[in-house]
Design a protein around this motif. Structure first.
Motif, PDB file in Angstrom:
ATOM      1  N   PRO A 197     -19.544 -24.061 -27.861  1.00  0.00           N
ATOM      2  CA  PRO A 197     -19.272 -22.743 -27.265  1.00  0.00           C
ATOM      3  C   PRO A 197     -18.465 -22.898 -25.975  1.00  0.00           C
ATOM      4  O   PRO A 197     -18.792 -23.733 -25.130  1.00  0.00           O
ATOM      5  N   ARG A 198     -17.422 -22.100 -25.837  1.00  0.00           N
ATOM      6  CA  ARG A 198     -16.554 -22.164 -24.660  1.00  0.00           C
ATOM      7  C   ARG A 198     -16.972 -21.059 -23.688  1.00  0.00           C
ATOM      8  O   ARG A 198     -16.776 -19.871 -23.961  1.00  0.00           O
ATOM      9  N   VAL A 199     -17.552 -21.457 -22.589  1.00  0.00           N
ATOM     10  CA  VAL A 199     -18.091 -20.523 -21.598  1.00  0.00           C
ATOM     11  C   VAL A 199     -17.030 -20.298 -20.524  1.00  0.00           C
ATOM     12  O   VAL A 199     -16.573 -21.247 -19.882  1.00  0.00           O
ATOM     13  N   PHE A 200     -16.631 -19.052 -20.335  1.00  0.00           N
ATOM     14  CA  PHE A 200     -15.595 -18.734 -19.355  1.00  0.00           C
ATOM     15  C   PHE A 200     -16.147 -18.783 -17.924  1.00  0.00           C
ATOM     16  O   PHE A 200     -17.354 -18.819 -17.707  1.00  0.00           O
ATOM     17  N   GLU A 201     -15.233 -18.779 -16.984  1.00  0.00           N
ATOM     18  CA  GLU A 201     -15.537 -18.851 -15.554  1.00  0.00           C
ATOM     19  C   GLU A 201     -16.418 -20.078 -15.288  1.00  0.00           C
ATOM     20  O   GLU A 201     -16.137 -21.160 -15.823  1.00  0.00           O
ATOM     21  N   ASP A 202     -17.467 -19.948 -14.501  1.00  0.00           N
ATOM     22  CA  ASP A 202     -18.333 -21.094 -14.235  1.00  0.00           C
ATOM     23  C   ASP A 202     -19.662 -20.999 -14.979  1.00  0.00           C
ATOM     24  O   ASP A 202     -20.571 -21.812 -14.766  1.00  0.00           O
ATOM     25  N   GLY A 203     -19.773 -19.996 -15.864  1.00  0.00           N
ATOM     26  CA  GLY A 203     -20.993 -19.831 -16.647  1.00  0.00           C
ATOM     27  C   GLY A 203     -22.139 -19.180 -15.917  1.00  0.00           C
ATOM     28  O   GLY A 203     -23.208 -18.993 -16.487  1.00  0.00           O
ATOM     29  N   ARG A 204     -21.936 -18.821 -14.649  1.00  0.00           N
ATOM     30  CA  ARG A 204     -23.033 -18.276 -13.855  1.00  0.00           C
ATOM     31  C   ARG A 204     -23.058 -16.744 -13.821  1.00  0.00           C
ATOM     32  O   ARG A 204     -23.881 -16.158 -13.127  1.00  0.00           O
ATOM     33  N   GLN A 205     -22.161 -16.120 -14.561  1.00  0.00           N
ATOM     34  CA  GLN A 205     -22.149 -14.659 -14.589  1.00  0.00           C
ATOM     35  C   GLN A 205     -23.420 -14.149 -15.265  1.00  0.00           C
ATOM     36  O   GLN A 205     -23.862 -14.667 -16.282  1.00  0.00           O
ATOM     37  N   LEU A 206     -24.029 -13.135 -14.668  1.00  0.00           N
ATOM     38  CA  LEU A 206     -25.328 -12.628 -15.116  1.00  0.00           C
ATOM     39  C   LEU A 206     -25.163 -11.470 -16.091  1.00  0.00           C
ATOM     40  O   LEU A 206     -24.351 -10.563 -15.873  1.00  0.00           O
ATOM     41  N   ARG A 207     -25.948 -11.511 -17.158  1.00  0.00           N
ATOM     42  CA  ARG A 207     -26.007 -10.456 -18.146  1.00  0.00           C
ATOM     43  C   ARG A 207     -27.461 -10.253 -18.562  1.00  0.00           C
ATOM     44  O   ARG A 207     -28.334 -11.054 -18.255  1.00  0.00           O
ATOM     45  N   ASP A 208     -27.710  -9.175 -19.293  1.00  0.00           N
ATOM     46  CA  ASP A 208     -29.026  -8.916 -19.863  1.00  0.00           C
ATOM     47  C   ASP A 208     -28.876  -8.976 -21.381  1.00  0.00           C
ATOM     48  O   ASP A 208     -28.197  -8.141 -21.974  1.00  0.00           O
ATOM     49  N   ASN A 248     -30.335   2.907 -19.894  1.00  0.00           N
ATOM     50  CA  ASN A 248     -30.099   1.483 -20.091  1.00  0.00           C
ATOM     51  C   ASN A 248     -31.058   0.963 -21.155  1.00  0.00           C
ATOM     52  O   ASN A 248     -32.262   1.194 -21.080  1.00  0.00           O
ATOM     53  N   ILE A 249     -30.505   0.249 -22.124  1.00  0.00           N
ATOM     54  CA  ILE A 249     -31.326  -0.403 -23.143  1.00  0.00           C
ATOM     55  C   ILE A 249     -31.151  -1.900 -22.948  1.00  0.00           C
ATOM     56  O   ILE A 249     -30.123  -2.479 -23.292  1.00  0.00           O
ATOM     57  N   ALA A 250     -32.154  -2.509 -22.365  1.00  0.00           N
ATOM     58  CA  ALA A 250     -32.046  -3.886 -21.897  1.00  0.00           C
ATOM     59  C   ALA A 250     -33.430  -4.503 -21.836  1.00  0.00           C
ATOM     60  O   ALA A 250     -34.453  -3.809 -21.906  1.00  0.00           O
ATOM     61  N   SER A 251     -33.453  -5.824 -21.669  1.00  0.00           N
ATOM     62  CA  SER A 251     -34.735  -6.528 -21.571  1.00  0.00           C
ATOM     63  C   SER A 251     -35.331  -6.441 -20.172  1.00  0.00           C
ATOM     64  O   SER A 251     -36.536  -6.589 -19.993  1.00  0.00           O
ATOM     65  N   GLY A 252     -34.477  -6.243 -19.164  1.00  0.00           N
ATOM     66  CA  GLY A 252     -34.941  -6.263 -17.787  1.00  0.00           C
ATOM     67  C   GLY A 252     -35.060  -7.661 -17.217  1.00  0.00           C
ATOM     68  O   GLY A 252     -35.556  -7.831 -16.099  1.00  0.00           O
ATOM     69  N   ARG A 253     -34.579  -8.675 -17.967  1.00  0.00           N
ATOM     70  CA  ARG A 253     -34.673 -10.074 -17.517  1.00  0.00           C
ATOM     71  C   ARG A 253     -33.287 -10.706 -17.602  1.00  0.00           C
ATOM     72  O   ARG A 253     -32.896 -11.225 -18.654  1.00  0.00           O
ATOM     73  N   PRO A 254     -32.524 -10.663 -16.505  1.00  0.00           N
ATOM     74  CA  PRO A 254     -31.158 -11.187 -16.546  1.00  0.00           C
ATOM     75  C   PRO A 254     -31.113 -12.702 -16.702  1.00  0.00           C
ATOM     76  O   PRO A 254     -31.992 -13.418 -16.210  1.00  0.00           O
ATOM     77  N   ARG A 255     -30.071 -13.165 -17.386  1.00  0.00           N
ATOM     78  CA  ARG A 255     -29.810 -14.585 -17.562  1.00  0.00           C
ATOM     79  C   ARG A 255     -28.312 -14.823 -17.444  1.00  0.00           C
ATOM     80  O   ARG A 255     -27.518 -13.925 -17.668  1.00  0.00           O
ATOM     81  N   THR A 256     -27.943 -16.064 -17.121  1.00  0.00           N
ATOM     82  CA  THR A 256     -26.527 -16.372 -17.049  1.00  0.00           C
ATOM     83  C   THR A 256     -25.961 -16.566 -18.450  1.00  0.00           C
ATOM     84  O   THR A 256     -26.679 -16.912 -19.400  1.00  0.00           O
ATOM     85  N   VAL A 257     -24.648 -16.374 -18.561  1.00  0.00           N
ATOM     86  CA  VAL A 257     -23.983 -16.612 -19.837  1.00  0.00           C
ATOM     87  C   VAL A 257     -24.110 -18.085 -20.226  1.00  0.00           C
ATOM     88  O   VAL A 257     -24.316 -18.424 -21.394  1.00  0.00           O
ATOM     89  N   GLY A 258     -24.015 -18.967 -19.249  1.00  0.00           N
ATOM     90  CA  GLY A 258     -24.189 -20.386 -19.524  1.00  0.00           C
ATOM     91  C   GLY A 258     -25.572 -20.707 -20.047  1.00  0.00           C
ATOM     92  O   GLY A 258     -25.741 -21.551 -20.941  1.00  0.00           O
ATOM     93  N   ALA A 318     -22.808 -29.376 -27.284  1.00  0.00           N
ATOM     94  CA  ALA A 318     -23.208 -28.661 -26.071  1.00  0.00           C
ATOM     95  C   ALA A 318     -22.080 -27.736 -25.612  1.00  0.00           C
ATOM     96  O   ALA A 318     -20.895 -27.992 -25.864  1.00  0.00           O
ATOM     97  N   PRO A 319     -22.418 -26.648 -24.929  1.00  0.00           N
ATOM     98  CA  PRO A 319     -21.380 -25.737 -24.424  1.00  0.00           C
ATOM     99  C   PRO A 319     -20.450 -26.435 -23.434  1.00  0.00           C
ATOM    100  O   PRO A 319     -20.829 -27.392 -22.755  1.00  0.00           O
ATOM    101  N   VAL A 320     -19.229 -25.915 -23.368  1.00  0.00           N
ATOM    102  CA  VAL A 320     -18.230 -26.403 -22.426  1.00  0.00           C
ATOM    103  C   VAL A 320     -17.856 -25.261 -21.489  1.00  0.00           C
ATOM    104  O   VAL A 320     -17.490 -24.166 -21.955  1.00  0.00           O
ATOM    105  N   THR A 321     -17.975 -25.482 -20.199  1.00  0.00           N
ATOM    106  CA  THR A 321     -17.579 -24.473 -19.211  1.00  0.00           C
ATOM    107  C   THR A 321     -16.110 -24.687 -18.876  1.00  0.00           C
ATOM    108  O   THR A 321     -15.726 -25.751 -18.383  1.00  0.00           O
TER     109      THR A 321
END
Length: 353
Positions: free
Chosen positions: A237-248, A274-284, A300-303
């Protein structure tokens, strides 16, 4: 009868299943758009009535609406797409088709309820707080900053780093790409319809949905599907930016449950949720979890440090309003969900052995 537009798709098919399991009769209207489907839809539940047709076709809609008391409007063209050459297709499939749906409902004096599949992309960047200046809206990231690998937005007043915070439904809408702009317009059209008719319209702003039946190898898929497709092909998996961007990341079965709640709740509110888990995680973090669950031989993923101008840095949700007013809370476990998703087939061509 409940109509699920786009009911052959990823989320729509799970919504149809959840309704059927509760004993509701379901009709599916889907055009099987080639960008999202490759051929038939073998995952469709035979208990549902299927109609092949486009939401933007008034004649198909008239047939599909017979006896319908509720609509889950999932049909849409999703994702960032390929480039700006897709803009007319997005507007046609999302905005114009929704306008035709609402016009047909008004002409038929529809008296049921409507649930719109919206998206967290309507917010643009999520919510932020400057330690010195308090809550504020982050400006769009400058191309020069992105090229220099400066990914986090800074305070426009003092230049200090901003702290991301959960976004609520009261946040301003600030779409940063074509798809996001069409979702904002869909919401505006649907809420105008609600004001004119007095009928309940609920917009569910999905955050990053994942799970079985995601489409394979398409630029219109979400990041989870793109990573899963790469793993299925034996690529990291090719992770853009530094992989630290937060999503739900929220499981598709939770999203289906939210639709059922909005369609069946007594006195449903006309509002966005909002329909979400309420527990953010990074894309990485998500990419690593998916690769880990895909097996010992999975790469393994590549950043990469790459970026897209239409992307935002951090956006994750406060699910408090959905819990209080819809009675909805996400229940699917992230680790178990990633394990299931890593092993479930994607829609599209067969995966290599």
């Amino acid at each position: 009868m409940i109509l699920v537009t786009g009911g052959a798709g990823f989320i729509g098919s799970h919504v149809a299943d959840a309704l059927l399991d509760l004993g509701h009769p379901v009709r599916i209207l889907d055009s099987l758009l080639p960008a999202a489907h490759r051929g038939a839809a073998p995952h469709l539940d035979p208990r549902a009535e299927f109609m092949h047709g486009d939401v933007g076709d008034p004649d198909a809609l008239q047939r599909a609406l017979q006896g319908v008391i509720g609509i889950s409007h999932q049909a849409a063209m999703v994702g960032l797409g390929s480039d700006f050459s897709d803009v007319a297709d997005y507007v046609r499939q999302n905005d114009l088709a929704t306008a035709v749906l609402l016009q047909t409902l008004a002409a038929n004096r529809f008296s049921g309820r409507l649930v719109l599949a919206s998206s967290m992309v309507v917010y643009g960047e999520g919510s932020y707080r400057c330690p010195r200046h308090g809550p504020l809206a982050a400006p769009p990231r400058a191309p020069a900053d992105l090229a220099a690998q400066r990914f986090d937005p800074l305070c426009p007043d003092c230049g200090d780093p901003l702290d991301p915070t959960p976004v609520s439904e009261s946040a301003r809408l600030d779409p940063r790409n074509v798809y996001a702009a069409t979702k904002v317009h869909q919401e505006h059209l649907c809420f105008a319809f609600a004001r004119e008719t007095g009928l309940p319209v609920t917009a569910l702003r999905y955050h990053n949905v994942y799970g079985p039946r995601m489409p394979r190898d398409t630029p219109y898929a979400g990041v989870a599907s793109i990573f899963r497709s790469e793993l299925a092909a034996g690529r990291p998996p090719r992770v853009f930016e530094d992989g630290r961007q937060l999503r739900d990341f929220v499981h598709v079965r939770d999203v289906a449950r939210a639709n059922v709640a909005a369609l069946t709740l007594d006195g449903p509110p006309t509002a966005p949720f909002n329909i979400a888990s309420g527990r953010p995680r990074t894309v990485g973090e998500m990419a690593s979890a998916l690769a880990r669950e895909a097996g010992a031989r999975a790469p393994a993923p590549v950043t990469t440090g790459q970026y897209r101008l239409g992307d935002v840095r951090h956006v994750f949700a406060s699910p408090a309003r959905a819990a209080a007013e819809l009675g909805f809370e996400a229940t699917e476990d992230f680790s178990l969900g990633m394990r299931e998703f890593a092993r479930a087939p994607l829609r599209g061509t067969p995966e290599p052995a």
